[in-house]
Write an enzyme that holds these catalytic residues in place. Structure first.
Site, PDB file in Angstrom:
ATOM      1  N   ASP A   1      -7.076  -3.634  11.924  1.00  0.00           N
ATOM      2  CA  ASP A   1      -6.521  -4.695  11.099  1.00  0.00           C
ATOM      3  C   ASP A   1      -6.675  -5.996  11.810  1.00  0.00           C
ATOM      4  O   ASP A   1      -6.892  -7.023  10.970  1.00  0.00           O
ATOM      5  CB  ASP A   1      -5.030  -4.378  10.830  1.00  0.00           C
ATOM      6  CG  ASP A   1      -4.744  -3.099  10.008  1.00  0.00           C
ATOM      7  OD1 ASP A   1      -5.795  -2.611   9.709  1.00  0.00           O
ATOM      8  OD2 ASP A   1      -3.637  -2.729  10.066  1.00  0.00           O
TER       9      ASP A   1
ATOM     10  N   ASP B   1       8.283   4.464   6.252  1.00  0.00           N
ATOM     11  CA  ASP B   1       7.194   4.111   5.222  1.00  0.00           C
ATOM     12  C   ASP B   1       7.733   4.087   3.947  1.00  0.00           C
ATOM     13  O   ASP B   1       7.711   5.013   3.370  1.00  0.00           O
ATOM     14  CB  ASP B   1       5.831   4.595   5.392  1.00  0.00           C
ATOM     15  CG  ASP B   1       4.916   4.029   6.729  1.00  0.00           C
ATOM     16  OD1 ASP B   1       5.508   3.224   7.337  1.00  0.00           O
ATOM     17  OD2 ASP B   1       3.868   4.550   6.817  1.00  0.00           O
TER      18      ASP B   1
HETATM   19  C1  GLT Z   1      -2.992   4.142   5.727  1.00  0.00           C
HETATM   20  C2  GLT Z   1      -1.917   5.154   5.349  1.00  0.00           C
HETATM   21  C3  GLT Z   1      -0.694   4.929   5.489  1.00  0.00           C
HETATM   22  C4  GLT Z   1      -0.335   4.889   7.023  1.00  0.00           C
HETATM   23  C5  GLT Z   1      -1.110   3.970   7.720  1.00  0.00           C
HETATM   24  C6  GLT Z   1      -1.048   3.932   8.992  1.00  0.00           C
HETATM   25  S1  GLT Z   1      -2.760   3.394   7.351  1.00  0.00           S
HETATM   26  O1  GLT Z   1      -2.872   3.107   4.745  1.00  0.00           O
HETATM   27  O2  GLT Z   1      -2.343   5.405   3.790  1.00  0.00           O
HETATM   28  O3  GLT Z   1       0.302   5.860   5.127  1.00  0.00           O
HETATM   29  O4  GLT Z   1       0.849   4.794   7.246  1.00  0.00           O
HETATM   30  O5  GLT Z   1      -2.037   4.689   9.899  1.00  0.00           O
HETATM   31 MN    MN Z   2       2.195   5.412   5.581  1.00  0.00          MN
END
Ligand code: GLT
Ligand code: MN
Ligand code: MN
Length: 388
Positions: A58, A246
């Site tokens: 990135d 996430d």
């Molecule tokens: C990618 C993926 C994500 C991950 C990222 C980390 S890269 O965008 O779809 O869910 O968290 O590698």
């Molecule tokens: Mn992710």
């Protein structure tokens, strides 16, 4: 809290790949211009985020020279020190380059696996230089379309070998990383290894240093698997393995959408916030989402604000839920305790015998209404803003 304006104390972070997403998809070209890392850092600081996360590429192109790398890294560091933003998490791009088309750590080609180790060590060096403490492994290419290659058992052994190596490397370098495995069921592979949070939690105890490994659950990924994100989150918390998170959103049965947090499943988002706020998690609140492909740059920053604002509004709703006396009473009524039965539920041969001989009013147990319709309706109305 009435204005829902984030500050760094809220611990919100974004991946460079999220706000920097240019809107490419398998059917269409980019719809937005790339944004430089220092520009993203300054914008996120203005908006009240606390940090950024990144893949090696990135920031630094895969074929950059050492001098280019150093210049790019020093430009980023200048923006970080000017704004006070941190880089709490780093990760490796082990999915974009054609070398990884059949896996990185699970490639059947030893040379690819060794190159993946080299690339990850260099990326860990970069992350450590930027102060990252958590290192994520999302195995996007670690999977198959067909199983005719016969590597299902080997793939897990190869994955384990690489993770063990990298954990040793982190310790030997004194980096002190905690590693977070990020599960996803499919896309870009038809079947990805360790597809769910539960799978990753089952794999971790097979590693040499399981204490260094936890999970990075993603809302969209569990949803793609047809599973409940709050349930996955609760299991990770229960195991003491929530090392990162996430946050985003996703419609069931679709491609990986990475929607703005709370955009689709507001009740799932509410229980997610409740678990994060009450479950003892103190790490970064990372949004792994991106603006819709339809949007221009202004739309990207509206999206960014929206993720954080929705989280803060839901945090406020959690406090309102806990302060609501009718909800509290319904929650208390839902749980039935009995001291004598609690004591009998601790195993001893005597307790087992007593429990076996105990008479239960089975019909009465089946008749009781637990009040879940009322609790859920109150939750729904609270979220719709018509309570209190
Ligand atoms: C990618 C993926 C994500 C991950 C990222 C980390 S890269 O965008 O779809 O869910 O968290 O590698
Ligand atoms: Mn992710
Ligand atoms: Mn995703």
């Amino acid at each position: 809290m009435t204005d829902f304006n984030p500050t760094p104390a809220d611990r919100f972070t974004f991946g460079l790949w999220t706000v920097g997403n240019v809107g490419r998809d398998p059917f269409g070209e980019p719809t937005r211009q790339p944004l430089s890392a220092p520009y993203i850092v300054r914008k996120l600081a203005e908006l009240g985020a606390s940090g950024i996360n990144l893949h090696d590429n990135d920031l630094v192109p895969i074929d950059a020279t050492a001098a280019e790398r150093d210049r790019i890294v020093s430009d980023l560091k200048a923006a970080l020190s000017e704004t006070g933003l941190k880089v709490p998490m780093a990760t490796t791009n082990l999915f974009g380059d054609p070398a990884f088309k059949d896996g990185a750590f699970t490639s059947a080609d030893r040379r690819v696996r060794a190159y993946a180790l080299q690339k990850t060590m260099r990326s860990m060096d970069l992350g450590a230089e930027l102060g990252a403490q958590t290192y994520v492994f999302w195995g996007g290419r670690e999977g198959t379309e067909v199983d005719a290659g016969g590597k299902l058992m080997d793939a897990l052994a190869w994955f384990r070998e690489s993770l063990n190596f990298l954990a040793e490397y982190s310790e030997a370098q004194g980096y002190g990383y905690r590693f977070a495995l990020e599960p996803k069921p499919n896309e870009p592979r038809a079947d990805i290894f360790l597809p769910t949070v539960g799978s990753a939690l089952g794999f971790i105890p097979t590693l040499d240093k399981p204490e260094l490994f936890g999970v990075n659950p993603e809302f969209a990924h569990e949803t793609m698997a047809g599973l409940s994100f709050p349930h996955a989150l609760a299991q990770a918390l229960d195991a003491g393995k929530l090392y990162h998170v996430d946050l985003n959103d996703q419609k069931m049965g679709r491609f990986d959408q990475d929607l703005r947090f709370g955009a689709e499943n507001i009740k799932g988002a509410f229980f997610t916030v409740m678990l994060l706020e009450e479950g003892g998690y103190s790490g970064p609140l990372h949004f792994d989402a991106h603006a819709l492909r339809t949007e221009d740059e202004a739309g990207v920053w509206t999206f960014t604000r929206g993720c954080m604002r929705t989280y803060l509004i839901l945090k406020d709703k959690v406090a309102q839920f806990r302060a609501d006396s009718e909800i509290t009473a319904a929650l208390e009524a839902y749980r039935v305790e009995d001291g004598e039965l609690a004591a009998l539920s601790k195993f001893s041969p005597e307790n087992a015998e007593a429990l076996k001989n105990r008479t239960f009013d089975r019909a009465a147990l089946g008749v009781r209404g637990p009040g879940l319709e009322a609790l859920d309706q109150m939750t729904t109305e609270l979220l719709m803003g018509v309570r209190g």
